[in-house]
Scaffold this active site. Structure first.
Site, mmCIF file in Angstrom:
data_model
loop_
_atom_site.group_PDB
_atom_site.id
_atom_site.type_symbol
_atom_site.label_atom_id
_atom_site.label_comp_id
_atom_site.label_asym_id
_atom_site.label_seq_id
_atom_site.Cartn_x
_atom_site.Cartn_y
_atom_site.Cartn_z
ATOM 1 N N SER A 101 1.006 -1.300 0.182
ATOM 2 C CA SER A 101 -0.012 0.158 -0.003
ATOM 3 C C SER A 101 0.917 1.347 0.054
ATOM 4 O O SER A 101 1.644 1.435 -0.806
ATOM 5 C CB SER A 101 -0.947 -0.029 1.232
ATOM 6 O OG SER A 101 -1.694 1.080 1.083
ATOM 7 N N ASP A 316 -3.398 6.233 -3.063
ATOM 8 C CA ASP A 316 -2.270 5.603 -2.444
ATOM 9 C C ASP A 316 -1.367 4.507 -3.380
ATOM 10 O O ASP A 316 -1.919 4.286 -4.298
ATOM 11 C CB ASP A 316 -2.544 4.895 -0.961
ATOM 12 C CG ASP A 316 -3.284 3.747 -1.084
ATOM 13 O OD1 ASP A 316 -3.994 3.510 -2.040
ATOM 14 O OD2 ASP A 316 -3.274 3.083 -0.222
ATOM 15 N N GLU A 410 -12.726 5.353 6.094
ATOM 16 C CA GLU A 410 -11.981 5.850 7.287
ATOM 17 C C GLU A 410 -11.549 7.227 6.765
ATOM 18 O O GLU A 410 -11.541 7.530 5.778
ATOM 19 C CB GLU A 410 -10.954 4.978 7.232
ATOM 20 C CG GLU A 410 -11.058 3.453 7.622
ATOM 21 C CD GLU A 410 -9.862 2.688 8.237
ATOM 22 O OE1 GLU A 410 -9.603 2.178 9.187
ATOM 23 O OE2 GLU A 410 -9.110 2.481 6.986
ATOM 24 N N ALA A 411 -11.073 7.887 7.768
ATOM 25 C CA ALA A 411 -10.515 9.301 7.429
ATOM 26 C C ALA A 411 -9.575 9.274 6.608
ATOM 27 O O ALA A 411 -9.350 10.383 5.791
ATOM 28 C CB ALA A 411 -10.402 9.949 8.837
ATOM 29 N N ASN A 412 -8.802 8.086 6.564
ATOM 30 C CA ASN A 412 -7.506 8.076 5.651
ATOM 31 C C ASN A 412 -8.049 8.106 4.209
ATOM 32 O O ASN A 412 -7.162 7.967 3.340
ATOM 33 C CB ASN A 412 -6.536 7.168 5.959
ATOM 34 C CG ASN A 412 -7.332 5.916 6.054
ATOM 35 O OD1 ASN A 412 -8.140 5.527 5.233
ATOM 36 N ND2 ASN A 412 -6.745 4.597 6.714
ATOM 37 N N PRO A 539 -3.051 0.789 20.198
ATOM 38 C CA PRO A 539 -1.746 0.249 19.325
ATOM 39 C C PRO A 539 -1.775 0.120 17.913
ATOM 40 O O PRO A 539 -3.156 -0.162 17.529
ATOM 41 C CB PRO A 539 -1.738 -1.147 20.116
ATOM 42 C CG PRO A 539 -2.998 -1.385 20.474
ATOM 43 C CD PRO A 539 -3.810 -0.328 20.621
ATOM 44 N N GLY A 541 -1.659 -1.397 14.088
ATOM 45 C CA GLY A 541 -2.041 -2.643 13.674
ATOM 46 C C GLY A 541 -0.510 -2.749 12.702
ATOM 47 O O GLY A 541 -0.429 -4.093 12.092
ATOM 48 N N ARG A 547 -0.599 5.050 18.855
ATOM 49 C CA ARG A 547 -1.055 6.159 18.060
ATOM 50 C C ARG A 547 -1.888 6.961 18.904
ATOM 51 O O ARG A 547 -2.710 6.539 19.711
ATOM 52 C CB ARG A 547 -1.882 5.867 16.896
ATOM 53 C CG ARG A 547 -1.299 5.297 15.685
ATOM 54 C CD ARG A 547 -1.819 5.493 14.446
ATOM 55 N NE ARG A 547 -1.261 4.425 13.290
ATOM 56 C CZ ARG A 547 -0.163 4.673 12.668
ATOM 57 N NH1 ARG A 547 0.660 5.734 12.891
ATOM 58 N NH2 ARG A 547 0.278 3.649 11.952
HETATM 59 C C1 16G Z 1 -4.471 -0.816 7.481
HETATM 60 C C2 16G Z 1 -5.836 -0.920 7.060
HETATM 61 C C3 16G Z 1 -6.292 0.324 7.461
HETATM 62 C C4 16G Z 1 -6.241 1.159 8.452
HETATM 63 C C5 16G Z 1 -4.913 1.073 8.740
HETATM 64 C C6 16G Z 1 -4.443 1.571 10.192
HETATM 65 C C7 16G Z 1 -6.784 -2.233 5.614
HETATM 66 C C8 16G Z 1 -7.129 -3.108 4.178
HETATM 67 N N1 16G Z 1 -6.053 -1.475 5.916
HETATM 68 O O1 16G Z 1 -3.756 -0.039 6.425
HETATM 69 O O2 16G Z 1 -7.950 0.208 7.268
HETATM 70 O O3 16G Z 1 -6.588 2.250 8.554
HETATM 71 O O4 16G Z 1 -4.456 -0.305 8.641
HETATM 72 O O5 16G Z 1 -2.955 1.274 10.525
HETATM 73 O O6 16G Z 1 -7.866 -2.903 6.524
HETATM 74 P P1 16G Z 1 -2.603 1.462 11.970
HETATM 75 O O7 16G Z 1 -3.017 0.372 12.474
HETATM 76 O O8 16G Z 1 -1.286 1.308 11.775
HETATM 77 O O9 16G Z 1 -2.933 2.757 12.480
HETATM 78 MG MG MG Z 2 -3.924 1.021 0.384
#
Ligand code: 16G
Ligand code: MG
Length: 584
Positions: A101, A316, A410-412, A539, A541, A547
């Protein structure tokens, strides 16, 4: 050529010479062989071609596995194996996408796509983790364990596994490893080459719905989207304050490569000006550009012309996220993130539903990262129910399916709209019903066309762009009119490094911190000091960090609240390195 021996437990262990394995691979295992014992090649492949050379424990997280590409060969191979087992268990086509990604180019990753385009079911994530980490000699046992647990009896089914990859140079040999895994268990890999993540989800759903959802080809994908887009737009390409021109940042990835085909199909209906479309291997993938960069830096990506009040968007590295933005006449940057796209889509759908006059429940799904102002706007101004779920597409998608029409973002910038069969059936019958007025029939037809612009299988940057452009066109809006719906609360995201991120556990869709003891109380007593203050910690993922999110009435307050909460995390959750600094 080979020798095999039946062991006491009835399992067969086979040793193959390397050239034979390669030959098998080249021949793609003909059906005749797939129907007997060729899946036993799995162990020989694993030992000889994809040994597990790393010690680090890898975890199948929110977006599958993601790490340095050089550590992933054996993981890819094993995910090929797992995909075949999953396909046999579900008696359906499964997808495997190779991508990291928005991560930088040296990283890569892999995720499995379930039959209806969903992310891999949670209970199988643990299996994926087990498969990735087991030592070579125990791989066979692990496979047998899974077969037993799920009582998979159709081990000769030649199931199809669709394999896609992004533009990273490492994706080429990693996808070969996935296919070798598929072949080793006599599955049938179908190589879709370089595609966006949402395209692969779309192909999987097309296959599993017997093409009801569309043709499982790239051409079929573009045709479905662009035909619907052109039909909806009609012959007037610009209207009101809407101008049919958008500046597009392809993040030097697959989103750039694929939009070229889209442009050809759209012709003059939408003029997409593309930037950041460097060739594969330039090392520039996601570098200072792309949706994640723009969202996290809140600034223009590199390589784009800055034109006042002109709509720009960034996708992205695997084109499943999109954000819009523009620069105003005072050189102020304005971001239109996933929350904005969600509210635009929900408000428009609500209008159409009023025109149609049929009873369908519309709901919107967000995460705790959604700006508080967007949640308030949706629930109090639009009167659309809002649900909050944990971070990660699988949670949002799952919740959205509980509505007749579920909008999730998602906000992203990752999100889409899903329509239940009930909704689709009601709309189809409304187009023909004698009890509907002509206006209602037309509105139903329009909504059915709009559904075809949307990729319901997963968030899709390209399809979402077409959706946003369609709604802005229909409303005759420019980007600042879109922005005027509500005013975002200033917010700040911070990261804290701790010894073990698992010491932080959360509940209530990540809005409440359960452990360590006292952290939530500390957050509560900080938040009450601020007007419109809100903060939560979780935490990550995808990274080994915690965060911190905070919002408040002013920029200064949001920054201060975030830093204070980060400091509490550092103190109570085993922070390492320098302590976060709180601005005065
Ligand atoms: C991944 C997730 C996305 C989430 C992000 C959070 C999928 C396909 N992608 O990119 O949805 O916003 O993780 O990342 O589920 P973080 O856990 O590092 O904050
Ligand atoms: Mg992506």
């Amino acid at each position: 050529m080979t020798h095999s021996k039946e062991t006491a437990d009835g399992k067969v262990r086979v040793k193959f010479k390397r050239w034979y394995i390669l030959l098998l691979n080249l021949l793609l295992i003909p059906d005749s062989m797939a129907n007997n014992s060729s899946y036993r090649t799995v162990y020989a492949f694993a030992r000889e071609m994809y040994p597990r050379n790393i010690k680090a424990h890898l975890q199948y997280g929110t977006a599958g596995f993601r790490t340095k590409a050089t550590d992933l060969d054996h993981v890819m191979y094993r995910m090929g194996l797992l995909a075949v087992l999953r396909a046999r268990y579900k008696k359906a086509v499964i997808g495997v996408m190779i991508t990291a990604s928005h991560n930088p180019e040296p990283d890569n990753g892999v995720k499995l796509v379930d039959p209806f385009g969903e992310m891999l079911e949670q209970s199988w994530e643990a299996w994926a983790t087990k498969f990735a980490n087991v030592v070579d000699d125990k791989l066979e046992d692990t496979i047998n364990e899974l077969i037993k647990e799920y009582n998979i009896t159709n081990m000769n089914d030649r199931v199809e596994i669709l394999v896609g990859k992004d533009t990273r140079p490492s994706s080429i040999h990693l996808s070969k490893a996935v296919m070798d895994g598929v072949l080793a268990l006599s599955g049938k890999p179908i190589d879709y080459g370089i595609v966006t993540t949402p395209q692969l989800h779309y192909f999987v759903v097309c296959k599993n719905t017997n093409r009801l959802y569309g043709q499982p080809t790239e051409e079929g994908y573009y045709r479905k989207l662009t035909n619907a887009f052109k039909k909806y737009r009609g012959s007037v390409f610009s209207q009101g304050n809407y101008v049919n021109r958008v500046i597009y940042d392809g993040a030097n990835g697959v989103g750039a490569k694929k939009v070229k085909y889209l442009k050809e199909a759209l012709q003059d209906t939408l003029l997409i000006e593309m930037y950041n479309d460097e060739i594969i291997g330039s090392g520039k993938l996601n570098h200072l550009c792309g949706a994640d960069y723009v969202k996290s830096q809140q600034s223009f990506p590199t390589g784009l012309p800055v034109e006042t009040n002109v709509r720009c968007c960034s996708v992205d590295g695997d084109a499943d996220r999109i954000v819009y933005y523009y620069m105003d006449e005072n050189n102020k940057f304005h971001l239109m993130d996933g929350d904005r796209i969600a509210t635009l889509a929900a408000s428009y759908l609500k209008e159409i539903l009023l025109d149609i006059g049929i009873d369908l429940n519309l709901g919107l799904v967000q995460t705790a990262y959604a700006n508080g102002a967007s949640t308030e706007y949706i629930s109090t101004k639009l009167n659309v129910p809002v649900a909050c779920v944990s971070t990660g597409v699988k949670h949002l998608h799952h919740k959205a399916l509980t509505y007749d029409i579920g909008v999730y973002f998602e906000a992203n910038g990752h999100g889409t709209v899903v329509f239940s069969n009930n909704a689709k059936e009601k709309l189809i019958s409304a187009t023909e019903s004698d009890s509907c007025t002509e206006k209602q029939k037309q509105a139903s037809k329009r909504l059915l066309t709009l559904i075809d612009i949307i990729n319901e299988t997963v968030g899709d940057a390209i399809a979402d762009m077409l959706l946003v452009e369609t709604i802005l066109h229909a409303k005759g809006w420019n980007i600042s009119q879109w922005e005027a719906c509500y005013t975002d609360l200033p917010n700040r995201l911070l990261k804290v490094t701790v010894k073990d991120r698992n010491v932080i556990t959360t509940t209530d869709a990540e809005r409440i911190c359960v452990t360590p003891n006292g952290l939530q109380d500390a957050i509560n007593s900080l938040v009450v000091k601020y007007d419109k203050g809100r903060s939560f910690v979780r935490p990550s993922g995808t990274e080994d960090i915690i965060r911190v999110y905070a919002e408040a009435a002013t920029r200064k307050e949001a920054d201060k609240l975030a830093a204070e909460v980060a400091l509490k995390v550092y103190e109570l959750a085993g922070g390492i390195g320098t302590a976060p600094e709180v601005p005065q």
